[in-house]
Design an enzyme around this catalytic site. Structure first.
Site, mmCIF file in Angstrom:
data_model
loop_
_atom_site.group_PDB
_atom_site.id
_atom_site.type_symbol
_atom_site.label_atom_id
_atom_site.label_comp_id
_atom_site.label_asym_id
_atom_site.label_seq_id
_atom_site.Cartn_x
_atom_site.Cartn_y
_atom_site.Cartn_z
ATOM 1 N N GLU A 107 0.833 -1.201 0.000
ATOM 2 C CA GLU A 107 0.000 0.000 0.000
ATOM 3 C C GLU A 107 0.866 1.248 0.000
ATOM 4 O OE1 GLU A 107 -2.632 -0.436 3.414
ATOM 5 O OE2 GLU A 107 -2.613 -2.610 3.170
ATOM 6 N N GLU B 110 -9.761 5.669 3.158
ATOM 7 C CA GLU B 110 -10.090 4.853 4.331
ATOM 8 C C GLU B 110 -10.031 5.744 5.565
ATOM 9 O OE1 GLU B 110 -8.253 1.045 6.885
ATOM 10 O OE2 GLU B 110 -7.287 1.682 5.031
#
Length: 413
Positions: A217, A328
């Site tokens: 990520e 997120e």
């Protein structure tokens, strides 16, 4: 009778004093044990620098010799020969530079104003004692909590909400992927609680969503818990077992091998976008080198940052089975209500450019090492009244989406 009462009282007093002193002694011992553990961890993380640069935001950036970086604490990397550049870049990478766009001011990291690191060193944000003490334990410092991955199709939203993480993402699945790219609009979302965060990133995923998930990520995040402030910072993350025992943010464990002397993982990004004002972007590319098999990361057009050696992973040693792009947040439901922590710019997608945050030029790398438009792009959000996502495509921006939202509002309680 009175004298026996006095004796009994004195004995009780002595007993209580003894218990108190042994408790405070145990507390002192526990405290000193924790301090010892924290100091040991700091010594492991903070390598001896060749030079130190103080950033205006209070960070210390240590210029550490490339061969002394945390990656080489890994037993499998003891005799690793550093690969200074990838064998191949993806094909089609430089085509989009031909698209005429107004030149943007270069995004810098705040520490650059006070100096730069010498060649053959890498800039590492120094970890402070208070950084580690904010974590739930020394072991958990620098790690995401379990089950913080968006699982679009078969997931029940109730199950996901239990983990306290909410997402607004675009994704592709059903093929073999060897990388992903995106240009990400940079903001500084407001965080309601110190234990919450807001991030915008891409995920390279392999395996199932069970105990064996592999993930790489990268993006930007605001995380008071991790960094002690509300600055927008560049970050990376990896795990090979669904965030359980492996992996970490940035260089907070051994794994990622950095080769770049100019960009520091976890350092503040500057400037950031403002509502109805100047917009700033960062571009991130992660791809698998077809020759060596390592996963490389590039920041902007000029900065190849380094790589995750393929042996760190099981599924990703071959290829990724899903790519996700988006936002997120952690929703800890303060006061039993939805958090007001913002995602992206804190505004909903329909507000559009200059107001809502976006990802543009999103692409995947195929098995021939070509950058391609994503096929069959899906979207996913747990509660669209809190955070939403809207996709589109055009000549200039390729495949893009606006995403984000304010969290708590009259329709999201």
């Amino acid at each position: 009778m009175a004298s026996s009462s006095v004796v009994l009282f004195s004995l009780l007093l002595l007993l209580l004093l003894g218990l108190f002193s042994s408790h405070s002694c145990a507390a002192r011992l526990g405290g000193s044990r924790q301090k010892l553990e924290v100091n040991r961890h700091l010594n492991r993380l903070n390598k001896p620098p060749v030079k130190t640069i103080q950033s205006p935001d209070g960070d210390f950036i240590d210029c550490v010799h490339i061969s002394k970086q945390p990656a080489f604490d890994h037993p499998f990397l003891k005799d690793h020969k550093i690969q200074m550049r990838p064998s191949f870049h993806p094909e089609g990478l430089f085509d989009e530079n031909k698209v005429s766009e107004k030149p943007k001011e270069k995004i810098n990291q705040l520490w650059h104003v006070n100096g730069k690191c010498p060649e053959d060193t890498i800039p590492i944000r120094r970890t402070k004692e208070e950084d580690v003490l904010r974590a739930s334990s020394v072991k958990r410092y620098g790690r995401k909590k379990h089950r913080s991955i968006p699982k679009p199709r078969s997931a029940q939203p109730d199950l996901i909400n239990q983990s306290g993480h909410q997402h607004a993402i675009a994704y592709v699945e059903g093929d073999k992927y060897y990388g992903a790219k995106a240009t990400i609009n940079v903001w500084e979302p407001k965080i309601q609680q110190a234990n919450e965060f807001s991030l915008s990133q891409l995920w390279i995923l392999g395996g199932s969503f069970g105990q064996d998930l592999n993930s790489i990520e990268a993006g930007w995040q605001v995380s008071p818990d991790l960094y002690g402030d509300n600055n927008t910072r560049l970050f990376t993350y990896w795990t090979s077992d669904a965030y359980q025992a492996t992996g970490c943010y940035n260089l907070l464990c051994s794994g990622f091998i950095q080769v770049n002397s100019e960009i520091s993982m976890g350092a503040s990004i500057s400037p950031v976008s403002a509502y109805r004002n100047s917009q700033y972007d960062i571009s991130i590319l992660i791809w698998k080198d077809p020759k060596e098999g390592h996963w490389w990361m590039q920041f902007g057009n000029d900065y190849v940052l380094g790589y995750w050696p393929s042996f760190l992973f099981s599924y990703l040693a071959d290829s990724a089975s899903m790519i996700e792009w988006g936002g997120e947040v952690v929703n800890s439901e303060p006061d039993g209500q939805h958090t007001s922590t913002q995602m992206g710019s804190g505004h909903f997608p329909e507000e559009g450019f200059g107001k809502a945050s976006y990802f543009k030029n999103i692409q995947v790398v195929d098995s021939s090492n070509n950058l391609k438009a994503p096929k069959g792009l899906g979207t996913f959000t747990e509660q669209s009244n809190c955070y939403d996502v809207q996709t589109g495509s055009n000549g200039d921006w390729g495949h893009y989406f606006y995403y984000g939202g304010p969290g708590k509002n009259p329709n999201c309680q």
